[in-house]
Structure formats: structure tokens, C-alpha cells
Enzyme design. Structure first.
Site, PDB file in Angstrom:
ATOM      1  N   GLU A 448      30.236  62.632  70.401  1.00  0.00           N
ATOM      2  CA  GLU A 448      31.163  61.226  69.482  1.00  0.00           C
ATOM      3  C   GLU A 448      32.431  61.240  70.059  1.00  0.00           C
ATOM      4  O   GLU A 448      33.291  61.970  69.880  1.00  0.00           O
ATOM      5  CB  GLU A 448      30.049  61.861  68.257  1.00  0.00           C
ATOM      6  CG  GLU A 448      31.716  61.483  67.106  1.00  0.00           C
ATOM      7  CD  GLU A 448      31.479  61.773  65.379  1.00  0.00           C
ATOM      8  OE1 GLU A 448      30.074  62.531  65.300  1.00  0.00           O
ATOM      9  OE2 GLU A 448      32.318  61.735  64.670  1.00  0.00           O
ATOM     10  N   GLU A 453      39.179  56.615  62.134  1.00  0.00           N
ATOM     11  CA  GLU A 453      38.875  57.769  60.558  1.00  0.00           C
ATOM     12  C   GLU A 453      39.891  57.459  59.614  1.00  0.00           C
ATOM     13  O   GLU A 453      41.193  57.573  60.462  1.00  0.00           O
ATOM     14  CB  GLU A 453      38.004  58.694  61.061  1.00  0.00           C
ATOM     15  CG  GLU A 453      36.899  59.240  61.968  1.00  0.00           C
ATOM     16  CD  GLU A 453      36.606  60.195  61.348  1.00  0.00           C
ATOM     17  OE1 GLU A 453      35.551  61.232  61.557  1.00  0.00           O
ATOM     18  OE2 GLU A 453      37.066  61.438  62.556  1.00  0.00           O
TER      19      GLU A 453
END
Length: 568
Positions: A448, A453
Site C-alpha cells: 500500500e 492522508e
């Protein structure tokens, strides 16, 4: 009208082109820091506060210093014979005007790698050629009336290079082991997983019978081979003491390498031996568990090698646009179905939203996609208990879209212009997931890459992080970028440069974090990012990272995406 997009001036294009040339990966992998934390000795120390170990501890604020006389020396034990390419000296004011750098395989017979009588101190980066287990600096003329003093003594080498003509002999070959693990903690951790050239699979000794000494794993090369290099990528369950052995009959073994100071992670070993079978024979474990290897690669000539799959082509930065979505659809239209798929159902990571089939993801007719998170119960659903309502029915809806099965890519420059949502408990993200996730590879084995974020509790920060089997969740590798104001106050460009050797993350063109493959492999674990990944956009609420919503949460909240672009 759609906002004007950032355009590259001629100067910016030239700057990026030059930067691409300067940062392009070399033909061989970058050298690996071999000396940090290794055993070190010295001819003398000035006092207890300046020990020899301070020169290899990775701390630029501690130092070794010697007695005030000539000659003096400092010597590091790398644990095994290594190919050497560079020595970096960070001198304190008390430096050497004349000194030599030497290497030895046995600590007794020395070969000179570098010598000078006109050094000027400061930071010195010395290119060297040679091999050895021990590397020694000997000062023969001090520049001051004091002794010799080094903040850091760094020895580099390895880097995954192999002698000319050598090939990978162990790929896809059969293996055997003292035991293996196949349970919920490590399903299918068979010997063959160490030879499959897949950095996300591993061999481990049995959890019921294999946490003992000795423990071993053997590969059958298919025919007699001349073995010149062995690369071990250890799990935290590594061998402190072990041998590399060869055999022609899988019964009578000859040791071609031995150590009692194995350091784990990635170890690149220069060896010389002949045999059809190669074995790692561990005699002392690093902890209370067994032995486990992500990779056991054998290089040399002969054998019966199987050619591994070719590496993905290297990108060229800034590259050519190969995929994009400008979100120029009509107001109220969903995302382009030829590019995006909606993921539906409750979120993961203890999130509180229910992702709808694009009811919450609409184009606005002005060149944007809007993913709206709102308070809206979904009857019959189940989520973690909402702290505001006390209900276990999902109390929020939002959107999550991905390009799986429609577009995936390996390496390149990725960029999105986004205005994030921002309030207590919100968690918008722009990220990549390994394309093999939907074909049965579990997370985090698929890999990932979080390009962006944002969490409402840290309004000024944007986070970039990578996750793999050996480092994930709260242990992922990454860093935040401080925008200087609430990230949700306006649009920001979140980008990634990604190739076989590194990832560099950007916010608004500012490169704030570079993660190097060699550093990851030598300090954290395997690099699992040399395969296709797909794109994801989502706007979450609650969960392990942002924490729950509360009295300060203001809804609805929009995550607005201006564009997403991929260059290769």
C-alpha cells in the site's frame, strides 16, 4: 468555470528534466550502509564519554576520540566479507592530516583501499574498491595537538550487485527445511516461498517444533553451480549465528561462510564455493522464535537457472501523461464508469461510514468530483458503535472509488489536486493498493502506498506512508508534511515519484520525503512495490487513525478532487 490548472513553465520543465537526470537510478543498486551498529575496536579512547562505538552508532552528536599520540586506529567488523565501495568520514576538529583506509578478510592481513597525507578534515566521502570483513582507519599524522576524533565512520558496499556473468540460480527452485509453518499466523510459509522472488512471501520454521537450534533451509539448484553471492532478506526471526554451506549430494556439507554476529534484515554475502545444494544452517536465533526468510537468493554460474520475470521498465520523470481524469462531466453525474468502480458497504479500520454506490460521489459540472460525507443512517447495516448516537447501525454515508481492473500501473509520477475535508474524526485519502489484492493476495502483502492522508485532529498535516508485511499500520514508513495552515482551507497538489529504487512524496511541488529501497531493506524489511497498483479515493469518518467524531464534528463535509494524473 473550472479553476486554471498549474502549468509548467519552460524553466520548470528544464528544472524537472535536470532533476530527473540527477536523480535517475544508477545501473546498479545504491551502496548499503554496512557499518552502523557493528562491533568496533580502537587503539585507544580519550575517555569513557568518547568510546569507539560512538563512531558507528548513527548519531551525529556522539563521537570517538583517541589518545593524543600517533599512530591511532579505529576498526569495524562488518560481520562477513563484503564488497566495499565507499567510506564516509565525519571528522571533529581533531582530524587526521595523514591516514589510510584498509580492509581485511581475517583481521590480520590488510589491503590498502585509500591513503592521503593532505587531508583537511570535515566531511570526507571516499570512493574505494575492494572487499573485506574488517575495515580500519589508521591515522599517522594529527592535524592538531589533540588526538583523532570522528563523529561518524561509515562503510558502504553491497547494494545487491553481483559479479559479471553471475545470474540468479535459486529462483523457482525446490527447497527443503528443518521445519515449516502453515497456520493462521503464517499460512503456507513453505521453503519454496524463500525462492519465489516474491518479497511478500516467506519461509518460517514451525511454531510448534521449529523454535529450536539448529534450524535450516536448503535450495536445490538443479545442477552443480559455482556460488559467488548469497542474499538473505530476514524476517525479525533471524539467525545471529549461521553458516552458508554447499553440497553435491545433499548429505555432505562444506561451509563457505560463517558468522556469529548476524544482523538480520538484508545481508549480502560474498562467498566462493561449488555444489548443487546450498543451505543456510542456523545455530543461534535472534529471539525466542524460530528462523524466517523472505528471500534466500543464490547467485553464480552453472546450475540449472530459471529466468525470473523481467523487471518493470524504469520511468522517466516528469514523464508522459498516460492516464488522467479531469472530472469534466455534467453536474450530478457519477464518476466515469470506464475509469472508476464504486466500493460499497461498511468501511474498514473501525471506520463508521457506509460507502454507497456513488450516491455520495458526484461531479459538480465545474470540473470537480465531490465525495461527500454526511450523517445518514443505512438501515440493516452494521458499523462500530457511533459515539454520538450510540447506534451500531452505520450512521454516516460516503464514497470510495478505485480503478481496479480498469487501470493499474508500475512506477511513474502520480498527482492529484484535492481540497480535503476537515473536521474532527474525518479521514480523506488518496492512495494506491497492489493490483493483486483483488486476486487473492492479502493486505498488507499486496503493498500500500498512501500519497495523501489527512485527519481532522491534525489540521495542518498531510501524511504519506508505505505499508508492507514487515511494516504496516502504525508501523508503516512515512512522514507528515506541515502545510502551514489547515490543509482543508484550499486545494493542494499531492504527488509521488516512484521507481525501483525510491519513492519521493510531494505537496504543492515540495519534495518533503524520500524513501529509499536500500534503506528499507536493510532496516525494516522487504520492498514490495515492483508490481502494478491501482488508484483509490475515499472520504472516511472515524477509525484507528483519526479517532471518533464528536461535539466538534461538522457535517456534511466534501472532499473535492480537481484532477488525477499519472505520468510514465
Amino acid at each position: 468555470m473550472k479553476r486554471p490548472r498549474a502549468r509548467l513553465s519552460v524553466l520548470a520543465v528544464l528544472t524537472l528534466a535536470v532533476a530527473a537526470l540527477l536523480t535517475a537510478p544508477a545501473a546498479q543498486a545504491a551502496p548499503v550502509l554496512l557499518s552502523q551498529g557493528r562491533p568496533v575496536t580502537a587503539s585507544s579512547t580519550e575517555n569513557a564519554g568518547t568510546p569507539a562505538s560512538a563512531a558507528v552508532d548513527g548519531d551525529g552528536g556522539t563521537r570517538w576520540s583517541s589518545a593524543f599520540s600517533d599512530p591511532q586506529w579505529l576498526q569495524v567488523d562488518l560481520g562477513s566479507t563484503q564488497q566495499l565501495s565507499q567510506v564516509v568520514l565525519n571528522w571533529e576538529t581533531a582530524y587526521a592530516k595523514a591516514f589510510t583506509i584498509q580492509a581485511s578478510t581475517d583481521g590480520a592481513t590488510w589491503t590498502s583501499l585509500y591513503s592521503t597525507t593532505t587531508a583537511t578534515g570535515g566531511n570526507q566521502t571516499l570512493t574505494v574498491t575492494g572487499s573485506g570483513r574488517y575495515v580500519r582507519l589508521t591515522g599517522t599524522q594529527r592535524a592538531t595537538q589533540y588526538g583523532y576524533s570522528l563523529w561518524e565512520f561509515q562503510v558502504f558496499g553491497g547494494g545487491g550487485t553481483t559479479p559479471p556473468g553471475d545470474v540468479l540460480l535459486s529462483y523457482g527452485k525446490s527447497g527443503s527445511a528443518s521445519s515449516y509453518q502453515d497456520d493462521g499466523a503464517c499460512p503456507g510459509c513453505l521453503p519454496a516461498k524463500a525462492f519465489d522472488h516474491d518479497p511478500a512471501t516467506r519461509w518460517a520454521t514451525s511454531a510448534t517444533t521449529g523454535w529450536v537450534d539448529p534450524g535450516w533451509i536448503t535450495v536445490d539448484l538443479g545442477a552443480t553451480a559455482n556460488v559467488h553471492q548469497v542474499v538473505l532478506q530476514w524476517d525479525p526471526a533471524y539467525a545471529v549465528a549461521y553458516q552458508i554451506q554447499v553440497s553435491n549430494d545433499n548429505a555432505n556439507w562444506t561451509s563457505i561462510y560463517s558468522t556469529t554476529t548476524g544482523k538480520g534484515f538484508k545481508e549480502t554475502l560474498t562467498v566462493n564455493g561449488s555444489g548443487r545444494y546450498v543451505r543456510m544452517y542456523g545455530t543461534a536465533r535472534s529471539n525466542g522464535y524460530g528462523y524466517s526468510l523472505w528471500g534466500f537468493d543464490v547467485f553464480g554460474t552453472g546450475g540449472n537457472p530459471t529466468t525470473p520475470p523481467p523487471a518493470p521498465p524504469a520511468p522517466h520523470f516528469p514523464g508522459t501523461l498516460v492516464w488522467s481524469d479531469e472530472f469534466n462531466g455534467a453536474a450530478g453525474a457519477g464518476p466515469d464508469a470506464s475509469k472508476w468502480t464504486a466500493e460499497t458497504g461498511p468501511g474498514v479500520n473501525n471506520e463508521l461510514e457506509y460507502y454507497t454506490n456513488n450516491n455520495n460521489a458526484k461531479q459538480d459540472g465545474r470540473g470537480d468530483l465531490v465525495i461527500q460525507l454526511r450523517r445518514e443512517a443505512t438501515p440493516g447495516s452494521a458499523c462500530p458503535v457511533d459515539p454520538i448516537s450510540g447506534s451500531g447501525t452505520c450512521q454516516y454515508t460516503s464514497g470510495r472509488i478505485n480503478t481496479a481492473g480498469k487501470f493499474s500501473f508500475t512506477y511513474g509520477h502520480v498527482e492529484a489536486n484535492i481540497k480535503v475535508s476537515g473536521t474532527q474524526g474525518l479521514w480523506p485519502a488518496f492512495w494506491l493498493l497492489g493490483a493483486n489484492f483483488f486476486s487473492g493476495t492479502r493486505w498488507p502483502n499486496c503493498g500500500e502506498i498512501d500519497i495523501m492522508e489527512h485527519v481532522g485532529k491534525s489540521p495542518n498535516l498531510a501524511y504519506s506512508t508505505i505499508h508492507a508485511p514487515a511494516y504496516n499500520g502504525g508501523g508503516g514508513i512515512g512522514a507528515p508534511f506541515d502545510v502551514g495552515q489547515d490543509v482543508s482551507a484550499g486545494f493542494h497538489r499531492f504527488g509521488l515519484d516512484w521507481d525501483a529504487s525510491h519513492m519521493t512524496f510531494y505537496v504543492d511541488g515540495n519534495a518533503f520525503e524520500t524513501i529509499n529501497r536500500d534503506t528499507v531493506e536493510s532496516t525494516r524489511g522487504p520492498w514490495v512495490y515492483d508490481h502494478p497498483f491501482f488508484l483509490i479515493l475515499n472520504n472516511a469518518i472515524g477509525g484507528d487513525f483519526p479517532g471518533p467524531p464528536g461535539a466538534g464534528t461538522v457535517l456534511p463535509q466534501d472532499m473535492v478532487i480537481d484532477y488525477v494524473r499519472v505520468y510514465q
